[in-house]
Write an enzyme that holds these catalytic residues in place. Structure first.
Site, PDB file in Angstrom:
ATOM      1  N   THR A 228       1.076  -0.888  -0.420  1.00 19.58           N
ATOM      2  CA  THR A 228       0.381  -0.006  -0.012  1.00 19.58           C
ATOM      3  C   THR A 228       1.361   1.781  -0.044  1.00 19.58           C
ATOM      4  O   THR A 228       2.346   1.161   0.427  1.00 19.58           O
ATOM      5  CB  THR A 228      -1.085   0.024   1.587  1.00 19.58           C
ATOM      6  N   ASP A 229       0.207   2.378  -0.190  1.00 17.87           N
ATOM      7  CA  ASP A 229       1.494   3.260  -0.437  1.00 17.87           C
ATOM      8  C   ASP A 229       1.093   3.700   1.687  1.00 17.87           C
ATOM      9  O   ASP A 229      -0.224   2.938   2.157  1.00 17.87           O
ATOM     10  CB  ASP A 229       0.088   4.550  -1.140  1.00 17.87           C
ATOM     11  N   TRP A 230       1.402   4.652   1.617  1.00 16.00           N
ATOM     12  CA  TRP A 230       1.570   4.824   3.283  1.00 16.00           C
ATOM     13  C   TRP A 230       0.003   5.339   3.533  1.00 16.00           C
ATOM     14  O   TRP A 230      -0.193   6.305   3.478  1.00 16.00           O
ATOM     15  CB  TRP A 230       3.083   5.387   3.546  1.00 16.00           C
ATOM     16  N   GLY A 232      -2.333   3.820   3.099  1.00 17.57           N
ATOM     17  CA  GLY A 232      -3.121   3.242   2.077  1.00 17.57           C
ATOM     18  C   GLY A 232      -4.144   2.530   2.063  1.00 17.57           C
ATOM     19  O   GLY A 232      -4.810   2.371   1.330  1.00 17.57           O
TER      20      GLY A 232
END
Length: 806
Positions: A228-230, A232
């Site tokens: 995931t994006d941080w 996310g």
């Protein structure tokens, strides 16, 4: 599964623990089984390793590393071999800093020139972006560490990026927004992909079964890791079911427990978890293997700096050269004006900020360049308003010079992660300076420093225009070498420069309304729109000048590709970017007038002729058919065009291609705008015909209580006074910080608080606030202040008690 035997030795708790971070940058370890942590670091154009306890947003300085030119800059080189070299040196530095996964490159499309993160992305064309990305990946992964292509997918704006729902038709999704990722997966063989924050047609991308399973896993056969994006991750179980293995950063075990409970309740099969663990273990073991061997803990700082300079030199674009003012003639006296000459603008802002090992500044490099500088004046305040005194002093210096080098551009706070630009202009105080200088000395060479396209109503006031983009730590010296003629410029634009922002195809639908953004222009982005709709532009895609001239001749086309001759008809050696465009002569299926399908960069000595071959591949003639749900080829005559830019076609030929026989997926009468290419103002009704469904309501529902996926910005409509106070406090804090010059901190508030969904409070605090505590915060916001406050304290006590037991 590759690690089946090892996985059988793990407890359910251990397997679940591997699915989220140990802290902000490291993955979890299991020492008893010999499973070590991985370290992930930002690094699209330079390693940004922070210590484990450091923050994601860059408040702390990272370990020094080479700051290479940004992706938007290197894209202008059109040189995949050069991209691989950048990747190679990035990989070497990743090893030196013990970084397992380098979070880059970014390959989202430049749908709109105002996207605040365009400096981190390659191109407005998916083929070009994909080829450049694949080269980076090969270079990085040649050292055994992993690249991480991001942000998957259709993350083409920064405003509300953590909540916005991108509404796009299937064909456009495949042809424009996924093709670069497809090339990165199939040709670059990236080991890691980062999912984006946004929704895609209703579902968060990391939970989107169509995107993650049907396309990425099954169609492309991707067997690597998705992270995931941080912050996310929304629904952790839905993410796992979609094949999103790793959630970052840590949630302090909170989502581990969600996974365990889901398996015990039957909501999640344990084999799904096992498969995710298996893929993650492969990444952990393969990337840690390089550190278990003897490896260099240092790298050659000077050598890497020289490489950064070489990359910058080849990526600089000469946009205007009236009267052949450049290269500068020997003995000409130069006045240097502009704040960017003294303090170079060399990289973007946000998570990609690099702490450079060395930093060249223009004024320190003049002596070795051979250019005679008679002095420097600042000319304008980088962040301020018009300053008459600064302008007058600059004009006094300019009067004494033969030529003025004027360094202008966008400041660090204008192009930043989490924020989109407000307009396409450079600041008024810089334009005022330019007009004043022109009155006293018309021989002006403007050196532009920014990571994206800008409007240039002032272009007739300069004789020379050099765009350095964001050239990294050695960019200032590289620019002087081009100005002096030591380097013949060979960069060409990887994005179109419109005359005015209002003429961009997505102007009417950017950055979208509150809840969603509609990609009504469909596949007509960038040159695909301008060329098809016959709209004049300032500079076309693929444009760039040289100090020499090139002649194209003798085109030959067959089923394998196209060959032609390229002659350097000038007096000095140079490099030319030859571009292959393909257009279908059938009108049965709507298409852009031409599409890039190949390119090559060739070095040619003065007077020399070379034969160039650009092969066709599986993407040359394909289109995505929404009826058959697969790639098809339309039987037709195809125009094969070789150009020096999308608007400068030098050679043409045709070839007949047999089709796959698929039926036409559209009713031409119902899609007139798409068939004409006039796609800059599509009606809702026509867009819905293309989508084959109704578009969702694009505004927030102000009648419902705020929930996990609603943003802090929406507190302005909260039922509780507490929520509205939060909103107004944030707005006031941002305004105050901006006014007193704390622009970086002001931007940080917008990026990390204002547009953040409530779930981000739990996902980005490393477990300090968990979801049950968040429930209490939402009660407070929604009008039950004291009940919510009691709930927060109650859940906090339970959390502390649980931590003490463990």
């Amino acid at each position: 599964m590759k690690y089946k035997e090892l996985i059988t030795q793990m407890t359910l708790e251990e397997k679940a623990s591997l699915m989220s971070g140990k802290d902000f940058w490291q993955t979890q370890d299991i020492k008893r089984l010999g499973i070590n942590s991985m370290f992930l670091a930002d690094g699209p154009h330079g390693i940004r390793r922070q210590e484990a306890a450091a923050d994601q947003l860059g408040l702390n300085a990272s370990i020094p590393a080479t700051c290479y030119p940004t992706a938007a800059t290197v894209a202008n080189s059109w040189n995949a071999d050069l991209g691989e070299k950048v990747g190679d040196f990035l990989g070497e530095e990743a090893i030196a800093q013990k970084v397992n996964v380098l979070l880059g490159p970014g390959i989202n499309m430049k749908r709109n020139p105002l996207c605040g993160r365009n400096f981190e992305y390659f191109s407005e064309d998916p083929y070009h972006a994909g080829k450049m990305a694949a080269s980076y990946i090969r270079g990085i992964q040649s050292h055994g560490v992993s690249a991480c292509v991001k942000h998957f997918a259709v993350n083409n704006q920064e405003e509300r990026r953590m909540s916005i729902d991108t509404i796009v038709d299937e064909r456009t999704l495949r042809e424009v927004y996924l093709t670069a990722f497809e090339i990165a997966v199939k040709e670059g063989k990236t080991k890691t992909i980062m999912s984006s924050y946004n929704r895609l047609n209703g579902d968060y991308t990391n939970e989107n079964q169509h995107l993650m399973q049907e396309i990425l896993r099954k169609e492309w056969n991707y067997d690597g890791v998705v992270v995931t994006d941080w912050g996310g991750s929304n629904d952790r179980i839905a993410g796992l079911l979609a094949g999103n293995e790793l959630e970052m950063p840590t949630t302090d075990g909170q989502t581990d427990r969600e996974i365990i409970e889901a398996i015990k309740s039957g909501k999640l099969e344990e084999k799904v978890l096992d498969e995710s663990v298996d893929r993650l273990l492969d990444l952990i073991f393969s990337t840690n293997e390089v550190f278990e061997k003897a490896y260099k803990k240092e790298f050659d700082v000077e050598k890497h700096h020289r490489v950064a300079q070489k990359v910058a030199e080849e990526s600089i674009v000469l946009l205007k050269n009236e009267d052949n003012l450049l290269p500068l003639k020997f003995g000409k006296k130069v006045a240097v004006v502009g704040d960017f000459a003294k303090d170079a603008r060399y990289q973007g802002a946000g998570s990609s900020i690099v702490n450079p090992t060395i930093l060249d500044h223009t004024m320190n490099c003049f002596e070795e360049s051979g250019i005679l500088s008679i002095g420097y004046e600042r000319g304008f305040d980088r962040y301020g308003k018009k300053n008459v005194e600064l302008i007058n002093r600059a004009c006094s210096l300019a009067e004494k010079a033969d030529v003025v080098f004027l360094y202008i551009g966008l400041d660090e706070m204008t192009e930043a992660e989490g924020l989109d630009r407000k307009n396409m202009k450079i600041p008024d105080n810089q334009v005022d300076l330019l007009y004043a200088l022109h009155k006293v000395n018309p021989n002006i060479v403007a050196i532009l420093s920014c990571g994206s396209a800008v409007e240039m109503p002032w272009i007739d006031k300069v004789k020379g225009l050099l765009h350095g983009y964001l050239g990294g730590q050695a960019g200032a010296r590289a620019i002087l070498r081009v100005l002096s003629g030591d380097v013949n410029p060979s960069g060409k634009l990887a994005e179109t420069y419109p005359l005015r922002y209002e003429e961009t195809p997505s102007f009417q639908n950017f950055p979208g309304n509150e809840a969603s953004v509609e990609y009504r222009e469909a596949l007509y982005i960038g040159y695909r729109y301008y060329d098809t709709a016959d709209v004049d532009v300032l500079f076309p895609f693929g444009y760039g000048l040289s100090y020499t001239n090139f002649e194209y001749s003798d085109i030959h086309v067959d089923k394998d590709g196209v060959t032609f001759k390229l002659t350097n008809t000038g007096d000095i050696a140079g490099m030319e970017v030859a571009q292959l465009y393909v257009g279908c002569e059938s009108s049965e299926i709507f298409r852009a007038k031409k599409e890039l399908k190949g390119f090559d960069k060739i070095f040619i000595n003065a007077g020399e002729t070379k034969t160039v071959a650009i092969p066709f591949d599986d993407k040359t003639f394909r289109y995505f058919n929404v009826r058959t749900n697969k790639w098809e080829v339309e039987e037709a005559e195809y125009e094969i065009m070789i150009g020096a830019s999308s608007a400068d076609i030098r050679l043409e030929d045709t070839i007949f291609i047999e089709g796959t026989g698929a039926s036409v997926p559209y009713d031409k009468e119902k899609l007139p705008s798409y068939y004409s290419g006039n796609a800059n103002n599509i009606s809702k009704e026509e867009f819905e015909i293309l989508l084959e469904r109704e578009v969702p309501v694009s505004t927030w529902d102000r009648t419902k209580p705020l929930g996990y996926t609603d943003t802090i910005e929406q507190c302005q409509y909260a039922k509780g006074l507490f929520g509205r106070l939060i909103y107004h406090s944030i707005v006031f804090a941002h305004w105050s910080l901006w006014k007193i010059g704390k622009r970086s901190t002001a931007n940080l508030i917008m990026m990390s608080i204002y547009h953040m969904p409530f779930r981000g409070i739990a996902r980005l605090t490393g477990g300090i606030v968990n979801m049950p505590m968040l429930d209490g915060i939402l009660m407070m916001v929604n009008g039950q202040f004291f009940k919510g406050l009691r709930h927060v304290f109650k859940e906090r006590r339970k959390k502390i008690k649980l931590a003490n037991i463990n």
